[in-house]
Design a protein around this motif. Structure first.
Motif, PDB file in Angstrom:
ATOM      1  N   GLU A  28       3.180  -1.577   4.498  1.00  0.00           N
ATOM      2  CA  GLU A  28       2.185  -1.383   3.562  1.00  0.00           C
ATOM      3  C   GLU A  28       1.138  -1.689   3.072  1.00  0.00           C
ATOM      4  O   GLU A  28      -0.025  -1.172   2.463  1.00  0.00           O
ATOM      5  N   GLU A  29       0.732  -2.830   3.396  1.00  0.00           N
ATOM      6  CA  GLU A  29      -0.106  -3.761   3.160  1.00  0.00           C
ATOM      7  C   GLU A  29      -1.062  -3.099   4.114  1.00  0.00           C
ATOM      8  O   GLU A  29      -2.258  -3.493   3.962  1.00  0.00           O
ATOM      9  N   HIS A  30      -0.326  -3.180   5.961  1.00  0.00           N
ATOM     10  CA  HIS A  30      -1.424  -2.412   6.875  1.00  0.00           C
ATOM     11  C   HIS A  30      -1.662  -0.871   6.336  1.00  0.00           C
ATOM     12  O   HIS A  30      -3.236  -0.502   6.810  1.00  0.00           O
ATOM     13  N   GLN A  31      -1.788  -0.279   5.324  1.00  0.00           N
ATOM     14  CA  GLN A  31      -1.816   0.921   5.659  1.00  0.00           C
ATOM     15  C   GLN A  31      -2.993   1.134   4.367  1.00  0.00           C
ATOM     16  O   GLN A  31      -3.625   1.658   4.075  1.00  0.00           O
ATOM     17  N   ALA A  32      -2.816  -0.144   3.227  1.00  0.00           N
ATOM     18  CA  ALA A  32      -3.476  -0.108   2.296  1.00  0.00           C
ATOM     19  C   ALA A  32      -4.733  -0.482   2.867  1.00  0.00           C
ATOM     20  O   ALA A  32      -5.975   0.161   2.440  1.00  0.00           O
ATOM     21  N   VAL A  33      -4.768  -0.989   3.718  1.00  0.00           N
ATOM     22  CA  VAL A  33      -6.303  -1.846   4.893  1.00  0.00           C
ATOM     23  C   VAL A  33      -6.550  -0.795   5.448  1.00  0.00           C
ATOM     24  O   VAL A  33      -7.608  -0.503   4.808  1.00  0.00           O
ATOM     25  N   ASN A  34      -5.640   0.512   6.300  1.00  0.00           N
ATOM     26  CA  ASN A  34      -6.271   1.381   6.500  1.00  0.00           C
ATOM     27  C   ASN A  34      -6.698   2.434   5.661  1.00  0.00           C
ATOM     28  O   ASN A  34      -7.914   3.185   6.300  1.00  0.00           O
ATOM     29  N   ASP A  35      -6.605   2.575   4.695  1.00  0.00           N
ATOM     30  CA  ASP A  35      -7.093   3.417   4.036  1.00  0.00           C
ATOM     31  C   ASP A  35      -7.721   3.301   2.889  1.00  0.00           C
ATOM     32  O   ASP A  35      -8.998   4.405   3.388  1.00  0.00           O
ATOM     33  N   LEU A  36      -8.057   1.709   2.980  1.00  0.00           N
ATOM     34  CA  LEU A  36      -9.704   1.303   2.396  1.00  0.00           C
ATOM     35  C   LEU A  36     -10.618   1.608   2.975  1.00  0.00           C
ATOM     36  O   LEU A  36     -12.020   1.764   2.868  1.00  0.00           O
ATOM     37  N   VAL A  37      -9.820   0.926   4.281  1.00  0.00           N
ATOM     38  CA  VAL A  37     -11.463   0.923   5.836  1.00  0.00           C
ATOM     39  C   VAL A  37     -11.961   2.487   6.218  1.00  0.00           C
ATOM     40  O   VAL A  37     -13.415   2.500   5.952  1.00  0.00           O
ATOM     41  N   ALA A  38     -10.822   3.419   5.934  1.00  0.00           N
ATOM     42  CA  ALA A  38     -11.393   4.258   6.246  1.00  0.00           C
ATOM     43  C   ALA A  38     -12.887   4.900   5.000  1.00  0.00           C
ATOM     44  O   ALA A  38     -13.230   5.876   5.597  1.00  0.00           O
ATOM     45  N   ARG A  39     -11.976   5.156   3.679  1.00  0.00           N
ATOM     46  CA  ARG A  39     -13.140   5.188   3.171  1.00  0.00           C
ATOM     47  C   ARG A  39     -14.758   4.604   3.558  1.00  0.00           C
ATOM     48  O   ARG A  39     -15.931   5.715   2.818  1.00  0.00           O
ATOM     49  N   ILE A  40     -14.364   3.689   3.463  1.00  0.00           N
ATOM     50  CA  ILE A  40     -16.252   2.501   4.137  1.00  0.00           C
ATOM     51  C   ILE A  40     -16.371   3.456   4.581  1.00  0.00           C
ATOM     52  O   ILE A  40     -17.854   3.796   4.861  1.00  0.00           O
TER      53      ILE A  40
ATOM     54  N   GLY B 255      14.507  -8.401   7.920  1.00  0.00           N
ATOM     55  CA  GLY B 255      13.587  -7.980   8.346  1.00  0.00           C
ATOM     56  C   GLY B 255      12.644  -6.278   8.197  1.00  0.00           C
ATOM     57  O   GLY B 255      11.775  -6.364   7.848  1.00  0.00           O
ATOM     58  N   GLU B 256      14.309  -5.502   8.131  1.00  0.00           N
ATOM     59  CA  GLU B 256      13.794  -3.954   7.384  1.00  0.00           C
ATOM     60  C   GLU B 256      12.768  -4.448   6.063  1.00  0.00           C
ATOM     61  O   GLU B 256      11.832  -3.883   5.851  1.00  0.00           O
ATOM     62  N   GLU B 257      13.039  -5.241   5.068  1.00  0.00           N
ATOM     63  CA  GLU B 257      12.083  -5.063   3.831  1.00  0.00           C
ATOM     64  C   GLU B 257      10.844  -5.936   4.022  1.00  0.00           C
ATOM     65  O   GLU B 257       9.999  -5.456   3.613  1.00  0.00           O
ATOM     66  N   LEU B 258      11.033  -7.222   5.041  1.00  0.00           N
ATOM     67  CA  LEU B 258      10.143  -7.931   5.336  1.00  0.00           C
ATOM     68  C   LEU B 258       8.877  -7.215   5.341  1.00  0.00           C
ATOM     69  O   LEU B 258       7.742  -7.349   5.497  1.00  0.00           O
ATOM     70  N   THR B 259       9.117  -6.515   6.555  1.00  0.00           N
ATOM     71  CA  THR B 259       8.192  -5.687   7.909  1.00  0.00           C
ATOM     72  C   THR B 259       7.551  -4.018   7.289  1.00  0.00           C
ATOM     73  O   THR B 259       6.375  -3.785   7.133  1.00  0.00           O
ATOM     74  N   ARG B 260       8.652  -3.770   5.810  1.00  0.00           N
ATOM     75  CA  ARG B 260       8.083  -2.398   5.418  1.00  0.00           C
ATOM     76  C   ARG B 260       7.339  -3.366   4.618  1.00  0.00           C
ATOM     77  O   ARG B 260       6.045  -2.660   4.186  1.00  0.00           O
ATOM     78  N   GLN B 261       7.577  -4.047   4.326  1.00  0.00           N
ATOM     79  CA  GLN B 261       6.462  -4.703   2.533  1.00  0.00           C
ATOM     80  C   GLN B 261       5.477  -4.661   3.269  1.00  0.00           C
ATOM     81  O   GLN B 261       3.424  -4.278   3.241  1.00  0.00           O
ATOM     82  N   VAL B 262       4.639  -5.699   5.519  1.00  0.00           N
ATOM     83  CA  VAL B 262       3.475  -5.352   5.920  1.00  0.00           C
ATOM     84  C   VAL B 262       2.630  -4.448   6.082  1.00  0.00           C
ATOM     85  O   VAL B 262       1.614  -4.679   5.737  1.00  0.00           O
TER      86      VAL B 262
ATOM     87  N   LEU C 295      -7.071  -7.608   0.418  1.00  0.00           N
ATOM     88  CA  LEU C 295      -5.652  -7.542   1.019  1.00  0.00           C
ATOM     89  C   LEU C 295      -5.298  -8.167   2.350  1.00  0.00           C
ATOM     90  O   LEU C 295      -4.462  -8.190   3.148  1.00  0.00           O
ATOM     91  N   ILE C 296      -6.978  -7.739   3.781  1.00  0.00           N
ATOM     92  CA  ILE C 296      -6.185  -8.956   4.701  1.00  0.00           C
ATOM     93  C   ILE C 296      -5.668 -10.251   4.773  1.00  0.00           C
ATOM     94  O   ILE C 296      -4.950 -10.810   5.237  1.00  0.00           O
ATOM     95  N   ARG C 297      -6.380 -10.882   3.409  1.00  0.00           N
ATOM     96  CA  ARG C 297      -5.413 -12.407   3.710  1.00  0.00           C
ATOM     97  C   ARG C 297      -4.679 -12.224   2.678  1.00  0.00           C
ATOM     98  O   ARG C 297      -3.471 -13.451   3.518  1.00  0.00           O
ATOM     99  N   GLN C 298      -4.266 -11.578   2.214  1.00  0.00           N
ATOM    100  CA  GLN C 298      -2.865 -11.489   1.239  1.00  0.00           C
ATOM    101  C   GLN C 298      -1.762 -11.136   2.513  1.00  0.00           C
ATOM    102  O   GLN C 298      -0.674 -11.692   2.593  1.00  0.00           O
ATOM    103  N   ASP C 299      -2.057 -10.097   3.719  1.00  0.00           N
ATOM    104  CA  ASP C 299      -0.964  -9.659   4.650  1.00  0.00           C
ATOM    105  C   ASP C 299      -1.664 -11.194   5.659  1.00  0.00           C
ATOM    106  O   ASP C 299      -0.063 -11.383   6.214  1.00  0.00           O
TER     107      ASP C 299
END
Length: 229
Positions: free
Chosen positions: A92-104, A83-90, A123-127
Motif C-alpha cells: 500500500e505504501e508503494h502504491q501511494a508513492v506510485n500514484d503521487l510520483v505519477a501525478r508529479i 507476512g501477509e499483513e506486513l507485505t500488504r501494508q508495504v 512516504l519513502i522514508r516511512q517505507d
C-alpha cells in the motif's frame, strides 16, 4: 506469539549475512535514497540539478520496489506468520508513492510540485523504516547467510530489468507485476537513456531491446529465489 523484530538498521555486514546479502543490498539502496532526498531538500542545490536528481530518485525507487515485490515479499509471506499483513501494508505504501510520483510527472509545471515531492519523500522514508524495522529482520531470522546471498543475487537480477517509472495500473504481486512490468521496463529505460533522436537514441533503443530480452532473467531469478527459500 511472534518474537519482536530486531531492526537491520545499524547492524554490520557480518550480522546481516555479508556484503552481498539481500539485507546489505537493501541497506545500501536505502542509504543512497536518503542521501539523494536530503540533497533534493537542501537550499544550496544548484539551479537545474533538481530535475536530474529527482529522476535518479524515481529510477531507484521504482526498480528497487519492483524487485522487492517480485522476489522478497512472496518469500516473506511463505516464511513469516504475519507476512501477509506486513507485505500488504508495504504494498500500500508503494502504491501511494506510485500514484503521487505519477501525478508529479503528469504536472511538471504545477505550483504544488515541490510539496508533492516532499510528500513523496515522507512516504519513502516511512517505507524504509517499515522494511528495515519489521519486514527484513524476518528474512534474517528465516534464512542463513548463504541463502540471504542467493536471494540478494536474485533481487539484483530483477532490479536490473525492472521498470524505472511509475505505472499505477501494474499489479503489486507476481505474476501480474512481471507480466506487465518487464515490457514497460523497456520503454522506461528508453526514456531514461535518450529523449530525442540520433545516435544516442539508437543506442538507447538497443539498450531497451536488451531490457526486453533480459526479462527472462526475471523469471529465472524469481524461480531461483523460491527454490532456495
Amino acid at each position: 506469539m511472534t518474537a519482536p523484530a530486531v531492526s537491520i538498521a545499524g547492524q554490520d555486514a557480518d550480522a546481516l549475512g555479508g556484503d552481498d546479502s539481500i539485507l546489505m543490498r537493501q541497506r545500501r539502496d536505502h542509504a543512497r535514497l536518503d542521501a539523494m532526498m536530503n540533497r533534493c531538500l537542501s537550499e544550496d542545490l544548484p539551479p537545474g540539478e533538481l530535475d536530474a536528481l529527482w529522476l535518479d530518485i524515481v529510477r531507484l525507487v521504482f526498480s528497487h520496489a519492483f524487485a522487492e515485490e517480485t522476489v522478497l515479499w512472496p518469500l516473506l509471506r511463505r516464511v513469516s506468520p504475519d507476512g501477509e499483513e506486513l507485505t500488504r501494508q508495504v504494498e500500500e505504501e508503494h502504491q501511494a508513492v506510485n500514484d503521487l510520483v505519477a501525478r508529479i510527472e503528469r504536472s511538471p509545471d504545477d505550483p504544488r510540485r515541490a510539496e508533492w515531492m516532499r510528500q513523496a519523500f515522507t512516504l519513502i522514508r516511512q517505507d524504509i523504516r517499515d522494511e528495515e524495522d519489521e519486514l527484513l529482520p524476518r528474512l534474517r531470522t528465516a534464512f542463513d547467510d548463504r541463502r540471504l546471498r542467493r536471494i540478494g543475487a536474485a533481487w539484483e537480477a530483477v532490479r536490473a530489468t525492472a521498470p524505472t517509472r511509475p505505472h499505477p495500473g501494474v499489479a503489486r504481486r507476481p505474476p501480474g507485476n512481471a507480466l506487465r512490468g518487464v515490457p514497460l521496463s523497456a520503454f522506461d529505460r528508453l526514456r531514461d537513456l535518450a529523449p530525442g533522436s540520433g545516435p544516442t537514441a539508437r543506442r538507447a533503443s538497443l539498450a531497451a531491446a536488451g531490457a526486453v530480452a533480459a526479462g527472462g532473467a526475471v523469471v529465472l531469478a524469481v524461480r531461483a529465489a523460491r527454490r532456495h527459500g
